[in-house]
Write an enzyme that holds these catalytic residues in place. Structure first.
Site, PDB file in Angstrom:
ATOM      1  CB  VAL A   1     169.263  35.147  45.151  1.00 18.48           C
ATOM      2  CG1 VAL A   1     170.515  35.971  45.211  1.00 18.48           C
ATOM      3  CG2 VAL A   1     168.160  36.263  44.793  1.00 18.48           C
TER       4      VAL A   1
ATOM      5  CE1 TYR B   1     162.691  38.388  53.963  1.00 17.19           C
ATOM      6  CE2 TYR B   1     162.432  40.561  52.742  1.00 17.19           C
ATOM      7  CZ  TYR B   1     162.860  39.299  52.905  1.00 17.19           C
ATOM      8  OH  TYR B   1     163.756  38.938  51.765  1.00 17.19           O
TER       9      TYR B   1
ATOM     10  CD1 TRP C   1     146.278  40.500  43.386  1.00 18.65           C
ATOM     11  CD2 TRP C   1     147.827  40.226  44.597  1.00 18.65           C
ATOM     12  NE1 TRP C   1     146.239  39.181  43.677  1.00 18.65           N
ATOM     13  CE2 TRP C   1     147.324  39.034  44.216  1.00 18.65           C
ATOM     14  CE3 TRP C   1     149.132  40.351  45.486  1.00 18.65           C
ATOM     15  CZ2 TRP C   1     147.947  37.865  44.966  1.00 18.65           C
ATOM     16  CZ3 TRP C   1     149.586  39.219  46.125  1.00 18.65           C
ATOM     17  CH2 TRP C   1     149.037  38.039  45.958  1.00 18.65           C
TER      18      TRP C   1
ATOM     19  CG  LEU D   1     166.485  40.583  43.233  1.00 18.83           C
ATOM     20  CD1 LEU D   1     167.320  39.315  43.944  1.00 18.83           C
ATOM     21  CD2 LEU D   1     167.338  41.323  42.326  1.00 18.83           C
TER      22      LEU D   1
ATOM     23  CG  ASP E   1     148.454  50.047  45.857  1.00 18.68           C
ATOM     24  OD1 ASP E   1     148.346  49.498  44.961  1.00 18.68           O
ATOM     25  OD2 ASP E   1     147.867  51.155  45.773  1.00 18.68           O
TER      26      ASP E   1
ATOM     27  N   GLY F   1     170.546  41.220  51.936  1.00 16.03           N
ATOM     28  CA  GLY F   1     169.145  41.950  52.557  1.00 16.03           C
ATOM     29  C   GLY F   1     168.153  42.243  51.497  1.00 16.03           C
ATOM     30  CB  SER F   2     165.156  42.959  50.923  1.00 18.21           C
ATOM     31  OG  SER F   2     164.070  43.337  50.250  1.00 18.21           O
TER      32      SER F   2
ATOM     33  N   GLY G   1     171.170  28.500  50.420  1.00 16.07           N
ATOM     34  CA  GLY G   1     169.754  28.780  49.570  1.00 16.07           C
ATOM     35  C   GLY G   1     170.126  28.593  48.034  1.00 16.07           C
ATOM     36  CG  HIS G   2     171.971  24.930  46.430  1.00 16.01           C
ATOM     37  ND1 HIS G   2     171.514  24.436  47.661  1.00 16.01           N
ATOM     38  CD2 HIS G   2     171.845  24.001  45.652  1.00 16.01           C
ATOM     39  CE1 HIS G   2     171.103  23.187  47.524  1.00 16.01           C
ATOM     40  NE2 HIS G   2     171.327  22.729  46.654  1.00 16.01           N
TER      41      HIS G   2
HETATM   42  N1  LIG Z   1     163.328  37.859  45.327  1.00 15.87           N
HETATM   43  C1  LIG Z   1     163.675  38.824  45.590  1.00 15.87           C
HETATM   44  O1  LIG Z   1     163.033  39.831  44.902  1.00 15.87           O
HETATM   45  C2  LIG Z   1     164.915  39.388  46.358  1.00 15.87           C
HETATM   46  C3  LIG Z   1     165.511  38.471  47.314  1.00 15.87           C
HETATM   47  N2  LIG Z   1     166.314  39.190  48.044  1.00 15.87           N
HETATM   48  C4  LIG Z   1     167.312  38.306  48.958  1.00 15.87           C
HETATM   49  O2  LIG Z   1     167.643  37.357  48.388  1.00 15.87           O
HETATM   50  C5  LIG Z   1     167.915  36.054  49.198  1.00 15.87           C
HETATM   51  C6  LIG Z   1     167.209  35.071  48.306  1.00 15.87           C
HETATM   52  O3  LIG Z   1     166.117  34.928  48.010  1.00 15.87           O
HETATM   53  P1  LIG Z   1     165.393  34.218  46.949  1.00 15.87           P
HETATM   54  O4  LIG Z   1     166.326  33.543  46.088  1.00 15.87           O
HETATM   55  O5  LIG Z   1     164.123  34.993  46.315  1.00 15.87           O
HETATM   56  O6  LIG Z   1     164.358  33.497  47.795  1.00 15.87           O
HETATM   57  P2  LIG Z   1     163.962  31.802  47.479  1.00 15.87           P
HETATM   58  O7  LIG Z   1     162.565  31.685  48.181  1.00 15.87           O
HETATM   59  O8  LIG Z   1     163.978  31.481  46.005  1.00 15.87           O
HETATM   60  O9  LIG Z   1     165.210  30.927  48.073  1.00 15.87           O
HETATM   61  C7  LIG Z   1     165.364  30.857  49.244  1.00 15.87           C
HETATM   62  C8  LIG Z   1     166.143  29.711  49.573  1.00 15.87           C
HETATM   63  O10 LIG Z   1     166.485  29.563  51.233  1.00 15.87           O
HETATM   64  C9  LIG Z   1     166.511  28.236  51.704  1.00 15.87           C
HETATM   65  N3  LIG Z   1     166.035  28.199  52.990  1.00 15.87           N
HETATM   66  C10 LIG Z   1     164.654  28.810  53.309  1.00 15.87           C
HETATM   67  N4  LIG Z   1     164.479  28.641  54.734  1.00 15.87           N
HETATM   68  C11 LIG Z   1     165.694  27.745  54.909  1.00 15.87           C
HETATM   69  C12 LIG Z   1     166.012  26.917  56.201  1.00 15.87           C
HETATM   70  N5  LIG Z   1     165.543  27.062  57.349  1.00 15.87           N
HETATM   71  N6  LIG Z   1     167.317  26.214  56.340  1.00 15.87           N
HETATM   72  C13 LIG Z   1     168.060  26.344  54.939  1.00 15.87           C
HETATM   73  N7  LIG Z   1     167.601  26.747  53.683  1.00 15.87           N
HETATM   74  C14 LIG Z   1     166.723  27.427  53.777  1.00 15.87           C
HETATM   75  C15 LIG Z   1     165.588  27.529  50.581  1.00 15.87           C
HETATM   76  O11 LIG Z   1     166.201  26.157  50.488  1.00 15.87           O
HETATM   77  P3  LIG Z   1     165.300  25.029  49.923  1.00 15.87           P
HETATM   78  O12 LIG Z   1     164.992  25.379  48.503  1.00 15.87           O
HETATM   79  O13 LIG Z   1     166.476  24.041  49.992  1.00 15.87           O
HETATM   80  O14 LIG Z   1     164.212  24.640  50.738  1.00 15.87           O
HETATM   81  C16 LIG Z   1     165.467  28.271  49.275  1.00 15.87           C
HETATM   82  O15 LIG Z   1     165.985  27.793  48.246  1.00 15.87           O
HETATM   83  C17 LIG Z   1     167.025  36.335  50.392  1.00 15.87           C
HETATM   84  O16 LIG Z   1     167.906  36.945  51.521  1.00 15.87           O
HETATM   85  C18 LIG Z   1     166.419  37.722  49.840  1.00 15.87           C
HETATM   86  O17 LIG Z   1     166.037  38.627  51.255  1.00 15.87           O
HETATM   87  C19 LIG Z   1     166.631  40.696  48.128  1.00 15.87           C
HETATM   88  C20 LIG Z   1     165.705  41.298  47.488  1.00 15.87           C
HETATM   89  C21 LIG Z   1     164.879  41.009  46.580  1.00 15.87           C
HETATM   90  C1  LIG Z   2     161.414  42.123  47.203  1.00 19.54           C
HETATM   91  C2  LIG Z   2     160.126  42.675  48.022  1.00 19.54           C
HETATM   92  O1  LIG Z   2     159.021  42.106  47.677  1.00 19.54           O
HETATM   93  C3  LIG Z   2     157.813  42.579  48.547  1.00 19.54           C
HETATM   94  O2  LIG Z   2     157.457  43.665  48.677  1.00 19.54           O
HETATM   95  P1  LIG Z   2     156.735  44.267  47.282  1.00 19.54           P
HETATM   96  O3  LIG Z   2     157.526  45.022  46.349  1.00 19.54           O
HETATM   97  O4  LIG Z   2     155.509  45.185  47.649  1.00 19.54           O
HETATM   98  O5  LIG Z   2     156.275  42.840  46.516  1.00 19.54           O
HETATM   99  P2  LIG Z   2     155.510  42.317  45.501  1.00 19.54           P
HETATM  100  O6  LIG Z   2     156.310  42.142  44.439  1.00 19.54           O
HETATM  101  O7  LIG Z   2     154.693  41.186  45.711  1.00 19.54           O
HETATM  102  O8  LIG Z   2     154.255  43.560  44.917  1.00 19.54           O
HETATM  103  C4  LIG Z   2     154.767  44.572  44.443  1.00 19.54           C
HETATM  104  C5  LIG Z   2     153.693  45.605  43.938  1.00 19.54           C
HETATM  105  O9  LIG Z   2     152.969  44.587  42.738  1.00 19.54           O
HETATM  106  C6  LIG Z   2     151.491  44.430  43.032  1.00 19.54           C
HETATM  107  N1  LIG Z   2     150.762  43.335  42.520  1.00 19.54           N
HETATM  108  C7  LIG Z   2     149.932  43.463  41.417  1.00 19.54           C
HETATM  109  N2  LIG Z   2     149.444  42.102  41.062  1.00 19.54           N
HETATM  110  C8  LIG Z   2     150.372  41.195  41.898  1.00 19.54           C
HETATM  111  C9  LIG Z   2     150.138  39.885  41.884  1.00 19.54           C
HETATM  112  O10 LIG Z   2     149.477  39.107  41.441  1.00 19.54           O
HETATM  113  N3  LIG Z   2     151.024  39.450  43.004  1.00 19.54           N
HETATM  114  C10 LIG Z   2     151.980  40.083  43.970  1.00 19.54           C
HETATM  115  N4  LIG Z   2     152.806  39.540  44.581  1.00 19.54           N
HETATM  116  N5  LIG Z   2     151.937  41.497  43.703  1.00 19.54           N
HETATM  117  C11 LIG Z   2     151.064  41.986  42.801  1.00 19.54           C
HETATM  118  C12 LIG Z   2     151.404  44.485  44.663  1.00 19.54           C
HETATM  119  O11 LIG Z   2     150.081  45.117  45.290  1.00 19.54           O
HETATM  120  C13 LIG Z   2     152.201  45.415  45.039  1.00 19.54           C
HETATM  121  O12 LIG Z   2     152.013  46.731  44.796  1.00 19.54           O
HETATM  122  C14 LIG Z   2     158.106  42.303  49.903  1.00 19.54           C
HETATM  123  O13 LIG Z   2     158.258  40.976  50.056  1.00 19.54           O
HETATM  124  C15 LIG Z   2     159.276  42.963  50.399  1.00 19.54           C
HETATM  125  O14 LIG Z   2     159.891  42.116  51.766  1.00 19.54           O
HETATM  126  C16 LIG Z   2     160.638  42.692  49.600  1.00 19.54           C
HETATM  127  O15 LIG Z   2     161.860  42.732  49.886  1.00 19.54           O
END
Ligand SMILES: NC(=O)C1=CN([C@@H]2O[C@H](COP(=O)(O)OP(=O)(O)OC[C@H]3O[C@@H](n4cnc5c(N)ncnc54)[C@H](OP(=O)(O)O)[C@@H]3O)[C@@H](O)[C@H]2O)C=CC1
Ligand SMILES: C[C@H]1O[C@H](OP(=O)(O)OP(=O)(O)OC[C@H]2O[C@@H](n3cnc4c(=O)[nH]c(N)nc43)[C@H](O)[C@@H]2O)[C@@H](O)[C@@H](O)C1=O
Length: 317
Positions: free
Chosen positions: A16, A137, A203, A167, A270, A107-108, A11-12
């Site tokens: 993350v 998820y 939202w 993040l 929410d 994870g998350s 997932g580079h």
């Molecule tokens: N973002 C957040 O707020 C949070 C993220 N995490 C965790 O961090 C990790 C990464 O998340 P994040 O970086 O945000 O996600 P992104 O969507 O930014 O990146 C995910 C990456 O996964 C790769 N990927 C998805 N499906 C496949 C597949 N079938 N085969 C190969 N590669 C795949 C994609 O590769 P490509 O670009 O090549 O398609 C993509 O670059 C996850 O496990 C997530 O649960 C945890 C907490 C919060």
């Molecule tokens: C990382 C985490 O991320 C997700 O959980 P979440 O924290 O609920 O995610 P969110 O960032 O989308 O929203 C946070 C809050 O913000 C409010 N909100 C306002 N305005 C916008 C808006 O414009 N977009 C979004 N997306 N949310 C909005 C929204 O209604 C909510 O109350 C899951 O995927 C979960 O699986 C997970 O791991």
């Protein structure tokens, strides 16, 4: 990990994974292996096995996943469950089969029950019902944790799991339907400022509380755990402070320089009312974040404008 160890960052190109690559390169690791999802679909077991047999990675950061904000999670339950189950099972099993020295699974914090005690300790896992908007998820992520623990228990594999809080940062997804709240707010405020729009839609009610960690701090923690932690217990990664979505929106508006009204669209969900992690385990190991929320938002906004600039989009204000 020695500096020329073979390290696979799955997932580079993501938020993350990209930050983990930056941290590894900064720390002097030279032998990084990466593949896009086009080159290697991690849901396909045959492709995954072939890749591990050919590359023989010694360390694996599993940062590939099907990821999205609240609406994407709620709209595509099948993909969020299936894709994540398949890719983590394939990678973790292949890591075991090919003698990977250590694997970090991401994870998350949505794995914790909707009404977990706040801040949420690691041992609140599986003590109550999940938040319905992301239970698919969350179930896949809980399965990933259990896979790491099962292979450790049965085969002695050094597989560890980290649970980052919400993040944001460089490399984030700014798609308004699929993204998380932080990039969505940055984009909405920026576009409203450019257009001179009188208001921006937020939202939900604005009352949910969330904790935000800058992604480079998260990557630093991942590297720290890879180097310093080897146990079955999961480890939270967070900052230990939360903020309401309404206050976050005001903070983002301040950074972007948008002075219009914030309108709350209560037809949107929410999600969980509060999500703050207990970070005492990782703090006791010696890790702490370094980037404040406001500084992180500024860095992210600067990066977002650079991307618009590079794409030739009007809007660098
Ligand atoms: N973002 C957040 O707020 C949070 C993220 N995490 C965790 O961090 C990790 C990464 O998340 P994040 O970086 O945000 O996600 P992104 O969507 O930014 O990146 C995910 C990456 O996964 C790769 N990927 C998805 N499906 C496949 C597949 N079938 N085969 C190969 N590669 C795949 C994609 O590769 P490509 O670009 O090549 O398609 C993509 O670059 C996850 O496990 C997530 O649960 C945890 C907490 C919060
Ligand atoms: C990382 C985490 O991320 C997700 O959980 P979440 O924290 O609920 O995610 P969110 O960032 O989308 O929203 C946070 C809050 O913000 C409010 N909100 C306002 N305005 C916008 C808006 O414009 N977009 C979004 N997306 N949310 C909005 C929204 O209604 C909510 O109350 C899951 O995927 C979960 O699986 C997970 O791991």
């Amino acid at each position: 990990m020695n500096k020329n160890a073979i390290i696979y960052v799955a997932g580079h190109r993501g938020l993350v994974g990209g930050a983990i690559v930056r941290q590894l390169e900064k720390a002097g690791y030279t032998n990084l292996v990466t593949r896009t999802s086009r080159e290697l679909d991690l849901r396909d077991q045959a492709q995954v096995n072939e890749f591990f047999e050919a590359e023989q990675p010694e360390y694996v950061f599993l940062a590939a996943a099907k990821v999205g904000g609240i609406l994407a999670n709620d709209s595509y339950p099948a993909e969020f469950l299936y894709d994540n189950l398949m890719l983590e099972a394939n990678v973790i099993h292949a890591a075991y089969k090919n003698g990977v020295k250590k694997l970090l699974f991401l994870g998350s914090t949505c794995i914790y029950p909707k009404h977990a005690p706040q801040p949420m300790p690691e041992d609140s896992l599986l003590t109550g019902p999940l938040e319905p908007t992301n239970e698919w998820y969350a179930v896949a992520k809980i399965a990933g944790i259990k896979l790491c623990q099962a292979y450790r228990r049965q085969y002695g594999c050094s597989f560890i799991s980290a649970m980052p809080t919400n993040l944001y940062g460089i490399g984030d997804n700014f798609d308004l339907e699929k993204s998380h709240v932080m990039p969505a707010l940055i984009r909405k405020m920026h576009e409203a400022k450019q257009a001179g729009a009188p208001s921006v839609k937020i939202w939900g009610t604005g009352t949910p509380l969330r904790e935000f960690l800058f992604v480079d701090d998260c990557a630093d923690a991942c590297l720290f755990l890879m180097q310093n932690y080897d146990d079955a217990g999961i480890v939270n990664i967070g900052v230990g402070e939360d903020i309401s979505i309404a206050d976050l929106a005001r903070l983002v508006a301040g950074v972007v320089g948008y002075a219009g009204e914030l309108v709350f669209d209560t037809s949107k969900p929410d999600g969980t009312p509060r999500k703050l992690v207990d970070t005492s385990r990782i703090n006791a190991l010696g890790w702490r974040p370094t980037v404040s929320l406001e500084a992180g938002i500024r860095l992210t906004y600067d990066w977002y404008r650079e991307q618009l600039d590079a794409a030739g989009v009007r809007g660098v204000g």
